[in-house]
Write a protein that holds these residues in place. Structure first.
Motif, short mmCIF file in Angstrom:
data_model
loop_
_atom_site.label_atom_id
_atom_site.label_comp_id
_atom_site.label_asym_id
_atom_site.label_seq_id
_atom_site.Cartn_x
_atom_site.Cartn_y
_atom_site.Cartn_z
N ASP A 1 36.88 13.05 69.05
CA ASP A 1 36.16 11.78 68.94
C ASP A 1 37.11 10.65 69.36
O ASP A 1 38.14 10.89 69.97
CB ASP A 1 35.64 11.61 67.52
N ASP A 2 36.78 9.41 69.00
CA ASP A 2 37.57 8.26 69.45
C ASP A 2 39.04 8.41 69.06
O ASP A 2 39.36 8.91 67.97
CB ASP A 2 37.01 6.98 68.86
N ALA A 3 39.92 7.94 69.92
CA ALA A 3 41.36 8.11 69.67
C ALA A 3 41.91 6.95 68.85
O ALA A 3 42.15 7.09 67.65
CB ALA A 3 42.10 8.26 70.99
N ILE A 4 42.13 5.80 69.45
CA ILE A 4 42.63 4.63 68.73
C ILE A 4 41.44 3.71 68.48
O ILE A 4 40.86 3.16 69.41
CB ILE A 4 43.72 3.90 69.53
N THR A 5 41.09 3.56 67.21
CA THR A 5 39.85 2.86 66.86
C THR A 5 40.12 1.76 65.85
O THR A 5 40.73 2.01 64.80
CB THR A 5 38.83 3.84 66.26
N LEU A 6 39.69 0.55 66.16
CA LEU A 6 39.70 -0.55 65.20
C LEU A 6 38.28 -0.76 64.71
O LEU A 6 37.34 -0.80 65.51
CB LEU A 6 40.24 -1.83 65.83
N LYS A 7 38.14 -0.87 63.39
CA LYS A 7 36.83 -1.04 62.78
C LYS A 7 36.85 -2.19 61.79
O LYS A 7 37.92 -2.66 61.39
CB LYS A 7 36.40 0.24 62.05
N SER A 8 35.67 -2.60 61.37
CA SER A 8 35.54 -3.63 60.35
C SER A 8 34.31 -3.30 59.52
O SER A 8 33.22 -3.78 59.79
CB SER A 8 35.43 -5.01 61.01
#
Length: 443
Positions: free
Chosen positions: A219-226
């Motif tokens: 799935d996504d590698a480097i992920t920023l979330k909020s």
């Protein structure tokens, strides 16, 4: 007198050095038939109680369930040391944080967990292996419910993760939620053994530096979330090599608070050398860079530079949508978010698919102040003239391939203001009838 003073200061410094706590002395056993959870936890607890120090995992193989990290503890894995996650869910402790977010509304399970701690380090040259393939996906949203995270920090400060190897989580590999002053440096992550196998998730964190990570994820590698009203803010990601079947670098999908002052530079994106399994995405990856706001947050002052990309179907995806999902159960976000001040420079892409790139907002809600420069994209091509998609798909899950092949072989731009392109080059392996740029409702 000077020599005596020097000797005194040296002895004082040695006396102040933090103590080592070897897990073997506190009940752990380097035999995978033995459950070392309590022994490791004993060492962590006594280390923290005594003011802090280093909990040492010597060379060998250890099986454990959930361990809880405490403040002022350095978990050090020696060369040749491997912590293996138990394959029995009964060995995992269910926890619920006081922090309110989309990802903490229920009890969850983790291999390594920390909440409201400070001054914690995990380092050394050993390995933590979650053995996550044994936990089947039982429902759509079961991450952390029946499939454990490997590493999770919540509302914690001064966290260092350095040099270790992380493998095979049951879902997300590492989740840092509402944390401040985080440094991740020189780690290697392989997470391709189950669904939702992200490599790194930074969620509403402040003052973070990620450097020199090698990550290979399904799935996504480097992920920023909020996943709460708290923004991801003041974050630098640099000098990393990533592979993903989905999105190599992604700001989204959860975007309640949003993202501000984000710097991403010096990233190599490439397909995985191991294509033996695929749970999500595309063999060459979906996107190299996805910047998304869909849950009412704000994205501003994001700088992305020096990306070297091989593969991905749609290399660059910028999307302002309106899914409107809240961070509390049943909550609906009514306002549409904002995206402004995005700078993308010096991107080299080879062997991309034929979807094209896009920068799209919604009617009356444009993406603003976007500057794209020095981008070269070599793609498959072979597409006929393609009409502009009629469906805005405002509330749909944002994905770079959501409209299929786009009407532009370069960039499709819709509902945007103050967008500039400089030195953009596209060339296809096969003849492509689409124009390089297509604009709709653009000022």
């Amino acid at each position: 007198m000077r020599q005596l003073l020097t000797a005194f200061l040296l002895l004082t410094a040695l006396g102040l050095q933090a103590k080592d706590y070897n897990i073997m002395d506190w009940g752990a056993n380097n035999n995978l038939k033995y459950n070392s959870t309590q022994g490791i936890q004993n060492a962590i607890d006594i280390c923290s109680k005594n003011g802090g120090g280093r909990v040492v995992v010597p060379a060998g193989e250890y099986r454990m369930g959930t361990i809880i990290l405490r403040s002022n503890v350095r978990l050090y894995l020696e060369q040749g040391a491997t912590l293996y996650g138990s394959t029995d869910l009964k060995d995992y402790q269910r926890v619920k944080s006081s922090y309110q977010s989309l990802r903490t509304n229920v009890e969850t399970i983790q291999l390594i967990y920390a909440d409201s701690v400070e001054n914690v380090t995990i380092d050394g040259y050993g390995t933590i292996d979650g053995r996550g393939s044994v936990f089947p996906k039982l429902s759509w949203d079961d991450e952390g419910i029946t499939r454990p995270h490997l590493l999770r920090f919540i509302q914690s400060r001064n966290i260092v993760i350095k040099n270790i190897t992380l493998r095979n989580s049951g879902c997300w590999m590492q989740h840092y939620l509402a944390c401040d002053r985080v440094r991740i440096d020189g780690i290697k992550v392989t997470n391709r053994n189950n669904y939702n196998n992200d490599a790194l998730d930074l969620d509403g964190c402040h003052d973070v530096v990620v450097s020199n990570m090698i990550a290979d994820s399904d799935d996504d590698a480097i992920t920023l979330k909020s996943t709460s009203p708290r923004l991801c803010e003041n974050i630098t990601i640099q000098n990393c090599i990533v592979s993903s079947h989905c999105n190599a670098v992604k700001l989204g999908t959860e975007t309640n608070g949003g993202f501000r002052n984000i710097t991403i530079r010096g990233i190599v994106v490439k397909p995985s050398s191991d294509q033996s399994s695929q749970f999500f995405g595309k063999p060459i990856g979906i996107s190299a860079l996805s910047l998304e706001i869909v849950d009412g947050g704000t994205m501003e002052n994001v700088s992305v530079s020096d990306l070297m990309v091989t593969g991905t179907e749609s290399p660059i995806f910028v999307r302002l949508g309106h899914r409107g999902r809240g961070w509390l159960p049943g909550q609906k976000i009514e306002k549409v978010g904002q995206m402004r001040g995005l700078y993308i420079n010096n991107v080299r892409v080879r062997d991309a698919g034929s979807y094209g790139c896009s920068i799209t907002g919604l009617p009356g809600h444009p993406v603003e102040d976007v500057h794209v420069s020095n981008v070269s994209i070599h793609y498959k091509g072979g597409q006929p003239k393609t009409t502009i998609p009629a469906d805005e798909k405002a509330a749909e899950y944002p994905e770079a391939t959501m409209w299929g092949p786009l009407p532009a072989k370069g960039f499709f731009v819709r509902h945007a203001r103050k967008v500039s392109f400089d030195n953009i080059e596209t060339y296809g392996t096969e003849t492509d009838e689409r124009p390089e740029f297509v604009y709709e409702d653009v000022e």
